[in-house]
Design a protein around this motif. Sequence first.
Motif, PDB file in Angstrom:
ATOM      1  N   GLN B 139       5.565  -1.137  -7.258  1.00 22.99           N
ATOM      2  CA  GLN B 139       6.552  -0.785  -8.282  1.00 22.99           C
ATOM      3  C   GLN B 139       6.146  -1.342  -9.641  1.00 22.99           C
ATOM      4  O   GLN B 139       6.172  -0.637 -10.651  1.00 22.99           O
ATOM      5  CB  GLN B 139       7.934  -1.346  -7.895  1.00 22.99           C
ATOM      6  N   GLU B 140       5.775  -2.610  -9.650  1.00 21.80           N
ATOM      7  CA  GLU B 140       5.375  -3.219 -10.927  1.00 21.80           C
ATOM      8  C   GLU B 140       4.093  -2.580 -11.468  1.00 21.80           C
ATOM      9  O   GLU B 140       3.935  -2.446 -12.685  1.00 21.80           O
ATOM     10  CB  GLU B 140       5.173  -4.733 -10.758  1.00 21.80           C
ATOM     11  N   ALA B 141       3.192  -2.205 -10.574  1.00 22.48           N
ATOM     12  CA  ALA B 141       1.956  -1.560 -11.031  1.00 22.48           C
ATOM     13  C   ALA B 141       2.289  -0.245 -11.733  1.00 22.48           C
ATOM     14  O   ALA B 141       1.763   0.053 -12.814  1.00 22.48           O
ATOM     15  CB  ALA B 141       1.013  -1.327  -9.855  1.00 22.48           C
ATOM     16  N   TYR B 142       3.178   0.540 -11.140  1.00 21.94           N
ATOM     17  CA  TYR B 142       3.610   1.800 -11.767  1.00 21.94           C
ATOM     18  C   TYR B 142       4.252   1.517 -13.123  1.00 21.94           C
ATOM     19  O   TYR B 142       3.886   2.105 -14.141  1.00 21.94           O
ATOM     20  CB  TYR B 142       4.606   2.522 -10.852  1.00 21.94           C
ATOM     21  N   GLY B 167      -6.014  -5.592  -4.547  1.00 21.82           N
ATOM     22  CA  GLY B 167      -6.675  -4.618  -3.694  1.00 21.82           C
ATOM     23  C   GLY B 167      -6.165  -4.701  -2.269  1.00 21.82           C
ATOM     24  O   GLY B 167      -5.915  -5.793  -1.757  1.00 21.82           O
ATOM     25  N   PHE B 168      -5.986  -3.568  -1.616  1.00 21.66           N
ATOM     26  CA  PHE B 168      -5.455  -3.426  -0.262  1.00 21.66           C
ATOM     27  C   PHE B 168      -4.010  -3.903  -0.151  1.00 21.66           C
ATOM     28  O   PHE B 168      -3.145  -3.130   0.210  1.00 21.66           O
ATOM     29  CB  PHE B 168      -6.348  -4.107   0.803  1.00 21.66           C
ATOM     30  N   THR B 169      -3.747  -5.163  -0.477  1.00 19.56           N
ATOM     31  CA  THR B 169      -2.383  -5.690  -0.339  1.00 19.56           C
ATOM     32  C   THR B 169      -1.399  -4.794  -1.091  1.00 19.56           C
ATOM     33  O   THR B 169      -0.295  -4.538  -0.596  1.00 19.56           O
ATOM     34  CB  THR B 169      -2.305  -7.117  -0.900  1.00 19.56           C
ATOM     35  N   LEU B 170      -1.786  -4.338  -2.266  1.00 20.85           N
ATOM     36  CA  LEU B 170      -0.918  -3.416  -2.998  1.00 20.85           C
ATOM     37  C   LEU B 170      -1.492  -1.994  -3.009  1.00 20.85           C
ATOM     38  O   LEU B 170      -0.753  -1.035  -2.841  1.00 20.85           O
ATOM     39  CB  LEU B 170      -0.705  -3.890  -4.437  1.00 20.85           C
ATOM     40  N   THR B 171      -2.800  -1.853  -3.183  1.00 18.91           N
ATOM     41  CA  THR B 171      -3.343  -0.492  -3.321  1.00 18.91           C
ATOM     42  C   THR B 171      -3.158   0.329  -2.053  1.00 18.91           C
ATOM     43  O   THR B 171      -2.861   1.510  -2.119  1.00 18.91           O
ATOM     44  CB  THR B 171      -4.846  -0.512  -3.657  1.00 18.91           C
ATOM     45  N   HIS B 172      -3.347  -0.287  -0.878  1.00 19.32           N
ATOM     46  CA  HIS B 172      -3.330   0.463   0.372  1.00 19.32           C
ATOM     47  C   HIS B 172      -2.074   0.230   1.204  1.00 19.32           C
ATOM     48  O   HIS B 172      -1.988   0.671   2.348  1.00 19.32           O
ATOM     49  CB  HIS B 172      -4.552   0.116   1.211  1.00 19.32           C
ATOM     50  N   SER B 173      -1.119  -0.499   0.660  1.00 18.80           N
ATOM     51  CA  SER B 173       0.108  -0.757   1.395  1.00 18.80           C
ATOM     52  C   SER B 173       1.192   0.173   0.864  1.00 18.80           C
ATOM     53  O   SER B 173       1.349   0.313  -0.346  1.00 18.80           O
ATOM     54  CB  SER B 173       0.476  -2.233   1.200  1.00 18.80           C
ATOM     55  N   SER B 174       1.909   0.825   1.786  1.00 15.47           N
ATOM     56  CA  SER B 174       2.968   1.742   1.373  1.00 15.47           C
ATOM     57  C   SER B 174       4.258   0.978   1.201  1.00 15.47           C
ATOM     58  O   SER B 174       4.668   0.232   2.081  1.00 15.47           O
ATOM     59  CB  SER B 174       3.157   2.831   2.428  1.00 15.47           C
ATOM     60  N   GLN B 175       4.861   1.158   0.045  1.00 13.86           N
ATOM     61  CA  GLN B 175       6.104   0.460  -0.276  1.00 13.86           C
ATOM     62  C   GLN B 175       7.048   1.446  -0.949  1.00 13.86           C
ATOM     63  O   GLN B 175       6.641   2.547  -1.297  1.00 13.86           O
ATOM     64  CB  GLN B 175       5.828  -0.686  -1.262  1.00 13.86           C
ATOM     65  N   VAL B 176       8.267   1.005  -1.163  1.00 13.90           N
ATOM     66  CA  VAL B 176       9.228   1.863  -1.853  1.00 13.90           C
ATOM     67  C   VAL B 176       8.993   1.738  -3.359  1.00 13.90           C
ATOM     68  O   VAL B 176       8.995   0.639  -3.907  1.00 13.90           O
ATOM     69  CB  VAL B 176      10.674   1.462  -1.504  1.00 13.90           C
ATOM     70  N   VAL B 177       8.751   2.862  -3.991  1.00  8.15           N
ATOM     71  CA  VAL B 177       8.524   2.881  -5.439  1.00  8.15           C
ATOM     72  C   VAL B 177       9.466   3.898  -6.055  1.00  8.15           C
ATOM     73  O   VAL B 177       9.579   5.029  -5.573  1.00  8.15           O
ATOM     74  CB  VAL B 177       7.065   3.250  -5.785  1.00  8.15           C
ATOM     75  N   GLU B 178      10.144   3.458  -7.108  1.00  5.45           N
ATOM     76  CA  GLU B 178      11.029   4.361  -7.832  1.00  5.45           C
ATOM     77  C   GLU B 178      10.319   4.806  -9.109  1.00  5.45           C
ATOM     78  O   GLU B 178       9.982   3.979  -9.950  1.00  5.45           O
ATOM     79  CB  GLU B 178      12.333   3.639  -8.181  1.00  5.45           C
TER      80      GLU B 178
END
Lengths: 188, 385
Positions: B139-142, B167-178
């Motif tokens: 979310q914060e990256a977006y 990397g991976f922890t955020l790039t490849h992990s699916s999370q809820v993003v608004e």
Amino acid sequence: MKEIRWHGRGGQGAKTVSQILAQINLREGKHVQSFPEYGPERSGAPVRAYNRISGEEILIHSGVYRPDIVVVIDETLLEAENATEGLKPDGVLIVNTSRSAEEIREVTGFPGKIIALDATKIAQEAGTGFPNVPMLGAVAAVLGTDPKVAEEELRETLSHRLPPEVVEKNLVAFRAGYETAKGVYVGS
Amino acid sequence: MKKVMTGHKAVAEAMRQIEPDVVAVYPITPQSEIAEYYAQYVHDGLVRTELVPVESEHSAMSACVGAAAAGARVMTATASQGLALMVEVLYIAAGLRLPIVMALANRALSAPINIHCDHSDAYLARDCGAIQIFAESAQEAYDYMLMAQRVAEHKEVRLPVIVNLDGFTLTHSSQVVETLPDEEAKGFVGEYEPLYPLLDVDHPTTWGPFAMPDYYFELKRSQEAGMEAAPGVFLRVQEEYSRLCGRNYRGFFEAYRLEDAERVIVVMGSTAGTAKVVVDELRARGEKVGLLKVWLWRPFPREEITEALAGAKAVAVMDRALSHGNLGALYLDVAAGFSGREGPVLVNYIYGLGGRDIPAEHIAQVFAGLKEARPGERRFLGLRE
């Protein structure tokens, strides 16, 4: 919060169903995470994927070490991967196998609930050939997911990549996995 | 709209909404999917961006510099060795005051070769003149990709911005993003007004001139004016964006249960999320602990961070990169603020190199370790000795 660990082999779709499980639970209003474990990626190699599902925002970004549910799509991984490692004693072990739950208990020594279902056979009978979707159904049953919500999400997601008749076959496979696990889980 | 998505999809979505004129990119794990998603958007006609599939990251940043000097809005993304290859040209992008925004999927540098997360790539680019922001979540990256565009392009700033995501922890992990609706995102980012574009042939300008000892120093000093303007612009952009999205981005860092905290962790990136969980657990047991999560790393908001930590007894500054032969870079940043004044005991923790996982227990160990701390000590967290 529920933590789930999936064991499969490269190409069996553990990562894909972990992602779909997250989407289903978001549709139910939950907070979710889904992430695979990355090693050398090759077809047939052991693959792990994880879910976190919670009613509250999920802030933790570490690996999963004490899962509530372990899902084994390929039963050869029960021993090859020590699949029950860290699984909470009061957790649930779901295995794709033609063997009985008692036989799985003997192999693993796991004291908690064991759901043995022949997802490979279910997938064959449904005409899809992929055991990951009936296993997804089994997890949804254990989590108490509304099957209608799950099927809506599954239909929508699969429709992006598969022709309608294959989507419907997958829904049959999902429902069979769901019902089988629900029967065992509620009855146990 | 809320969706389950990976960090790289979140970054690609922000890029799609920004719709830069030019994206020059070379794939590298764990950034590749950002490039792949964007190439798909171009192919599907969702964006009118000129995608330049270059032969290396050096060329990617070179193409970005050329396009930005020409007057285009330009973006890219990379990781690890790719950034290392870019760094030579990234210094030039900053020196030419080109507002190139890039996502950096943080990954360890070789050797040994490794594809997983640490911040050694971001640290390599520390002094290049780019603004650097760290995201805790997808979310914060977006959100910061959108905000970065406004900061980079502000007339008083005009510098490259790097948005770091683990990397991976955020790039490849699916999370809820608004995500924002397209028109809101586009409205927020606005139209780009290039300064002195090379393609404005009626007003010819010189870019990248030679500067000898008589002028180089003055030019580099004037470049620093952009860095000096950046914090104020950053706060104004955050305020505007917070109102738009309804999430609270206000400040150079997030102060989590910090007010009366005696023992504090300072950290950047996804580890902050895990640390929040530990802070909550320890607070529930009556322990006065807190977290300071750095969003803006360069320019470093030294005064504000010093004030925020001044009341603490002991502070663990956690660096996810080893500055060989010295204490960690973030530690030194924080310590500089307490030079010549009273302050907490500061300890440096080096952690998570090459993707070493940081479970909650390790964070709890850091808080426990702060009960007995020698100033300036460097400790290794999660290392097998």
